[in-house]
Design a protein around this motif. Structure first.
Motif, mmCIF file in Angstrom:
data_model
loop_
_atom_site.group_PDB
_atom_site.id
_atom_site.type_symbol
_atom_site.label_atom_id
_atom_site.label_comp_id
_atom_site.label_asym_id
_atom_site.label_seq_id
_atom_site.Cartn_x
_atom_site.Cartn_y
_atom_site.Cartn_z
ATOM 1 N N ALA A 197 0.746 -1.215 0.156
ATOM 2 C CA ALA A 197 0.195 0.050 0.007
ATOM 3 C C ALA A 197 0.874 1.327 0.205
ATOM 4 N N SER A 268 -6.102 4.751 -5.325
ATOM 5 C CA SER A 268 -6.657 3.429 -4.838
ATOM 6 C C SER A 268 -7.901 3.190 -5.542
ATOM 7 N N ASP A 312 0.345 7.683 -1.291
ATOM 8 C CA ASP A 312 0.040 6.345 -1.427
ATOM 9 C C ASP A 312 -0.653 5.606 -0.048
ATOM 10 N N ALA A 313 0.030 5.995 0.867
ATOM 11 C CA ALA A 313 -0.555 5.387 2.384
ATOM 12 C C ALA A 313 -1.945 6.152 2.626
ATOM 13 N N SER A 315 -4.236 7.106 0.319
ATOM 14 C CA SER A 315 -5.212 6.692 -0.602
ATOM 15 C C SER A 315 -5.627 5.427 -0.298
ATOM 16 N N THR A 316 -4.840 4.725 0.382
ATOM 17 C CA THR A 316 -5.265 3.180 0.819
ATOM 18 C C THR A 316 -5.971 3.515 2.070
HETATM 19 MG MG MG Z 1 -1.939 3.180 -1.343
#
Ligand code: MG
Ligand code: AMP
Length: 360
Positions: A197, A268, A312-313, A315-316
């Motif tokens: 993730a 995501s 990224d973190a 979006s998850t």
């Molecule tokens: Mg992510």
């Protein structure tokens, strides 16, 4: 008559010594201008593009370079592959994460972690804490149970684990069970890391660092799966346009973000990796509370921020949390978010509106 003057005798131009000097100077000036122009032309950045695969996903690069022979595009790809091989992969025996998972497979393990991995773990754990565990990089047993790395195209039939299997896998997960101090990580028996993730986003910041060392690179747009880096500027001075995919038809877009300079954008979505069974879609973003694909009423979340791992973190995490809590979480980290809900409706943080251009 002074022979250094140009003389016209009977209408015929006759060159004197000074005339030759003038002509020589003119030729020299012309040559200087020509080579100067040439220099100017070769200094004007040209666009080089390449598409390849790394980190189990597609990597596309568009770089604006002043040297056509620049090795930057290859170096970017090599850097992503090295991150996967040396640090992130839970499949490759060469990686740090693989070795940690091996060490903790049957018993508690105290392992040394590299400076790089330590930084990533700390950043991911900060998001876990603020999201009440919606992002959890210790879901390795669960993602393995669901066969997430195999579900790529949506062509496969989903194999649904039993509730007992899910509960057993969940009992081995939990970010709060990790303990990180100095360069040591204490991992309880059976806990398995999965940095899927955050890895692609983390790679973006590494790439930005690499590009900064390359004088010949004046601008770039690089995407690693659902995470995109914009860097520098385009030679024509125009802004970058980063498309946001249509969850109904991932080949199409619902709009784009208009950006200048360095940004990281991560999406995501439930359309990225999934399998189906009984007419239901089982996608790759799991809710650590239920152990099942998150069912929070959203199809996709796009995050815009300066830091790759954070984009990224978040979006998850925001996908797992759903619209209201997701937008609030993004704001807590000073990030912008765009959510597409199950009805196809868009929701965004106030700051996102300045970048967003929806499709008519
Ligand atoms: Mg992510
Ligand atoms: P992303 O596409 O960035 O949302 O990351 C999804 C990937 O992270 C999946 O393929 C899993 O490997 C892993 N994953 C799934 N759900 C979670 C979660 N809630 N927290 C952390 N990692 C997850």
């Amino acid at each position: 008559m002074n022979s250094f003057f140009k003389k016209k005798v009977s209408g015929i131009e006759k060159k004197t010594g000074k005339g030759r000097i003038f002509k020589g100077a003119a030729v020299l000036l012309g040559a200087v201008c020509f080579f100067g122009l040439l220099q100017e032309v070769t200094c004007q950045p040209v666009k080089v593009s390449r598409t390849d695969t790394a980190m189990g996903t597609v990597v596309t690069e568009s770089l604006y370079v002043t040297e056509k022979e620049s090795t930057a595009p290859e170096e970017v790809l090599e850097r992503i592959r090295a991150l996967e091989e040396d640090t992130l992969s839970y499949r490759l025996e060469t990686s740090e994460v693989y070795r940690i998972n091996q060490a903790a497979e049957h018993s508690e393990a105290l392992v040394q972690v590299s400076e790089k991995l330590k930084g990533w773990l700390e950043a991911a754990l900060a998001v876990s804490e603020k999201s009440s565990g919606a992002l959890d990089i210790t879901l390795g047993s669960l993602t393995k149970l669901w066969g997430i790395d195999k579900a790529a195209s949506g062509m496969e039939e989903a194999v649904i684990p039993s509730e007992a299997q899910i509960l057993e896998a969940l009992s081995l997960c939990g970010y709060e069970k990790l303990s990180l101090s100095e360069d040591r990580l204490l991992v309880p028996a059976g806990l398995q890391l999965d940095l899927g993730a955050v890895g692609k986003g983390a790679a973006l910041s590494e790439i930005a660092g690499l590009l900064k060392e390359k004088e010949e690179v004046s601008g770039a747009v690089i995407s690693v799966g659902g995470s995109v880096l914009t860097y520098g500027s385009k030679p024509d001075g125009e802004s970058f346009r980063v498309a946001v995919a249509n969850p109904e038809d991932a080949g199409g877009r619902i709009g784009y973000l208009e950006l200048t300079g360095q940004w990281c954008i991560s999406t995501s979505g439930d359309y990225e990796r999934f399998a189906e069974a009984g007419g239901k879609r089982y996608h790759h973003i799991l809710d650590p509370d239920t152990g099942r694909p998150a069912d929070s009423g959203v199809r996709s979340v796009t995050i815009l921020t300066k830091d790759g791992l954070l984009s990224d973190a978040l979006s998850t995490a925001c996908f797992v949390l759903g619209t209201k809590q997701g937008l609030a979480l993004a704001e807590e980290f000073d990030a912008e978010a765009l959510v597409v809900d199950n009805a196809g409706k868009l929701h965004m943080t106030e700051g996102m509106e300045a970048f967003w251009h929806g499709e008519e």
